[in-house]
Scaffold this motif. Structure first.
Motif, short mmCIF file in Angstrom:
data_model
loop_
_atom_site.label_atom_id
_atom_site.label_comp_id
_atom_site.label_asym_id
_atom_site.label_seq_id
_atom_site.Cartn_x
_atom_site.Cartn_y
_atom_site.Cartn_z
N ASP A 163 0.82 -1.21 0.00
CA ASP A 163 0.00 0.00 0.00
C ASP A 163 0.85 1.26 0.00
OD1 ASP A 163 0.72 -0.77 2.72
OD2 ASP A 163 -0.53 0.91 3.37
N LEU A 164 2.13 1.13 0.38
CA LEU A 164 3.01 2.29 0.38
C LEU A 164 3.28 2.80 -1.04
CD1 LEU A 164 5.62 1.26 3.10
CD2 LEU A 164 3.84 2.99 3.29
N LEU A 165 3.06 1.94 -2.04
CA LEU A 165 3.23 2.35 -3.42
C LEU A 165 1.90 2.74 -4.07
CD1 LEU A 165 5.82 -0.18 -4.90
CD2 LEU A 165 6.15 2.23 -4.40
N ALA A 166 0.82 2.45 -3.41
CA ALA A 166 -0.50 2.69 -4.01
C ALA A 166 -0.84 4.17 -3.99
CB ALA A 166 -1.56 1.90 -3.25
N ASP A 167 -1.47 4.61 -5.04
CA ASP A 167 -1.86 6.02 -5.14
C ASP A 167 -2.92 6.38 -4.11
OD1 ASP A 167 -0.12 6.46 -7.23
OD2 ASP A 167 -1.62 6.00 -8.77
N GLU A 168 -3.66 5.38 -3.63
CA GLU A 168 -4.78 5.69 -2.74
C GLU A 168 -4.36 5.85 -1.28
OE1 GLU A 168 -4.83 1.15 -3.45
OE2 GLU A 168 -4.58 2.97 -4.64
N ILE A 169 -3.08 5.79 -0.98
CA ILE A 169 -2.66 6.01 0.40
C ILE A 169 -3.10 7.40 0.84
CG2 ILE A 169 -0.36 6.84 -0.31
CD1 ILE A 169 0.72 5.64 2.28
N VAL A 170 -3.74 7.48 1.99
CA VAL A 170 -4.36 8.73 2.45
C VAL A 170 -3.41 9.45 3.40
CG1 VAL A 170 -6.31 9.76 3.64
CG2 VAL A 170 -6.65 7.72 2.21
N HIS A 251 1.82 8.48 14.21
CA HIS A 251 1.85 7.31 13.33
C HIS A 251 0.89 6.26 13.90
CE1 HIS A 251 4.40 3.85 11.41
NE2 HIS A 251 3.21 4.00 10.84
N ALA A 252 -0.12 5.93 13.14
CA ALA A 252 -1.12 4.95 13.59
C ALA A 252 -0.98 3.65 12.82
CB ALA A 252 -2.53 5.52 13.39
N TYR A 253 -1.52 2.58 13.41
CA TYR A 253 -1.58 1.31 12.70
C TYR A 253 -2.55 1.44 11.53
CZ TYR A 253 0.68 -0.62 16.86
OH TYR A 253 1.54 -0.87 17.90
N VAL A 272 -2.80 15.14 14.57
CA VAL A 272 -3.47 14.43 13.49
C VAL A 272 -2.85 13.05 13.41
CG1 VAL A 272 -3.98 16.52 12.19
CG2 VAL A 272 -1.86 15.30 11.74
N THR A 273 -3.59 12.08 12.90
CA THR A 273 -3.07 10.73 12.79
C THR A 273 -2.81 10.37 11.33
OG1 THR A 273 -5.31 9.80 12.72
CG2 THR A 273 -4.25 9.98 14.89
N PHE A 274 -1.82 9.50 11.14
CA PHE A 274 -1.46 9.04 9.81
C PHE A 274 -1.41 7.52 9.85
CE2 PHE A 274 1.76 9.82 6.11
CZ PHE A 274 1.04 8.95 5.31
N PRO A 275 -2.51 6.83 9.51
CA PRO A 275 -2.49 5.36 9.50
C PRO A 275 -1.74 4.85 8.27
CG PRO A 275 -4.72 6.26 9.69
CD PRO A 275 -3.84 7.36 9.21
N ALA A 276 -0.70 4.08 8.50
CA ALA A 276 0.08 3.53 7.38
C ALA A 276 1.00 2.45 7.92
CB ALA A 276 0.89 4.62 6.68
N SER A 277 1.34 1.51 7.07
CA SER A 277 2.35 0.52 7.42
C SER A 277 3.72 1.18 7.31
CB SER A 277 2.26 -0.68 6.48
OG SER A 277 2.38 -0.27 5.14
N GLY A 278 4.74 0.46 7.73
CA GLY A 278 6.08 1.03 7.67
C GLY A 278 6.48 1.67 8.97
N THR A 279 7.62 2.35 8.96
CA THR A 279 8.15 3.00 10.15
C THR A 279 7.76 4.47 10.16
OG1 THR A 279 10.23 3.65 9.12
CG2 THR A 279 10.13 1.42 10.05
N SER A 280 7.99 5.10 11.29
CA SER A 280 7.66 6.52 11.41
C SER A 280 8.51 7.38 10.49
CB SER A 280 7.83 6.97 12.87
OG SER A 280 6.92 6.31 13.72
#
Length: 395
Positions: A163-170, A251-253, A272-280
């Motif tokens: 999902d880190l490469l996906a355009d839809e990452i919010v 950084h949120a899960y 504000v929260t940023f839900p995403a995989s990966g590291t901070s």
């Protein structure tokens, strides 16, 4: 006992104390309150470089590790840094030491033993340079297997973190304006202090947005800067940094859980929260890229296999994908220091020339011959001035 420090030999007394003891199972929390001359008690398997340097920077009388400072999984350099600094390191003292000691009491050490008065509480192994070298050699011998496992895990997690490469990452909306600005992202990793020092002129001239990743915010403040944004889990950044006025991004899960929000709420701080995989550090880079930063400069981020293993990570999928997404916009701080040259403006050159001329005239006027020459030069100047006055009819 003789301990190495470069090519020098230094004497270290393995009998330490009585001295005040400080205990914490998390090394990074202990170093926040450890004072010079105190004995540090930690539980840290495979002491990494950053933790070792933080301990050494506190100048303790000794370090007692409840766990094995080197497990043999990989050649971690932390124990060598502590030992080579002349600080006695007692290894594998056992976790019961945390039940036997109370923070603030006085203890002493003698040949690997931890004593309260004459009572031996626990015993460990006093690490010597020879023991550290032996452990490093044994760990290095198994690196091929570790490397294969690391690569396998990286490939496995690439599928999960795609999902880190996906355009839809919010990417969340933030008040900080990155448009066409440089963004300096600081992680409290390898050589972050040296990197920040090298970039001082760059920071002064380009005024990049300063983004601290968790403890990186404290690193910026220690270097004399005010962070514009703090990104991370909010577990290793100080209350002082959080209250500095920087914008806070938690950084949120991927499922939306964000434990760091609770801490900020208890401090009365908005975020504000940023839900995403990966590291901070990954999401800090993704945010800067998405919000239009012209250049992203990384300080203290993780690049090598040993650095990833030091952080306890079994792969580098998110880091690989993040850098793949950002592309050439991301540069390492060391690269900036090599490519960057301070710009000198025209007025600075003129000022420098004038200062040189004044210094030259002062030096000439200090000698008898120079005074005579200046007198003759002055007479010639007066003659030229009179000629111009007669030419233009100036009385």
């Amino acid at each position: 006992m003789k301990l190495r420090k470069g090519r020098e030999q230094i004497d270290v007394d393995t009998r330490v104390g009585p001295a005040v003891v400080r205990l914490d199972r998390r090394t990074k929390d202990l170093t926040k309150r450890l004072q010079a001359g105190e004995i540090a008690v930690i539980r840290h398997s495979d002491i990494d470089r950053v933790s070792a340097e933080a301990l050494v920077g506190c100048r303790p009388a000794a370090v007692v590790n409840a766990s094995a400072s080197t497990s043999g999984r990989y050649p971690n350099v932390g124990p060598g840094i502590i030992v080579d600094s002349g600080i006695p390191l007692i290894d594998a003292a056992g976790d019961e030491i945390f039940d036997l000691l109370t923070e603030g009491e006085e203890i002493r050490l003698e040949d690997g033993k931890v004593l309260r008065g004459d009572e031996v509480l626990v015993s460990g192994t006093l690490l010597t340079p020879a023991l550290v070298d032996e452990a490093m050699e044994d760990a290095a011998a198994g690196m091929n297997e570790v490397l294969v496992d690391f690569v396998d895990n990286t490939i496995e997690y690439i599928r999960k973190d795609s999902d880190l490469l996906a355009d839809e990452i919010v990417v969340p909306d933030v008040r900080t304006d990155f448009t066409d600005r440089h963004a300096l992202i600081v992680v409290r990793g390898y050589h972050y202090k040296e990197d920040l020092a090298m970039l001082r002129t760059y920071i002064r001239e380009y005024r990049p947005l300063l983004i601290g990743v968790d403890g990186g915010a404290d690193a910026l403040i220690e270097a004399g800067y005010a962070p514009d944004m703090i990104v991370g889990d909010m577990d290793s950044v100080s209350d002082h940094a959080l209250a500095s006025g920087a914008e806070l991004v938690v950084h949120a899960y991927r499922d939306g859980r964000a434990p760091g929000v609770e801490r900020l709420a208890s401090l009365g701080l908005e975020s504000v929260t940023f839900p995403a995989s990966g590291t901070s550090e990954d999401i800090a880079m993704l945010m800067a890229d998405d919000k239009g930063a012209a250049l992203i400069v990384a300080v203290g981020t993780h690049d090598t296999l040993i650095e990833f293993l030091d952080k306890g990570r079994r792969g580098m999928a998110s880091t690989f994908l993040t850098r793949l997404r950002i592309g050439s916009k991301l540069v390492d701080a060391k690269g900036v220091s090599l490519l960057y040259r301070q710009r000198i403006s025209t007025w600075q050159l003129v000022l420098l020339a004038c200062a040189g001329l004044v210094a030259l005239l002062a030096a000439i006027s200090a000698t008898a011959a120079g005074q005579t020459a200046l007198g003759l030069l002055g007479a010639q100047f007066d003659g030229v001035a009179q000629w111009f006055a007669l030419l233009f009819g100036i009385s």
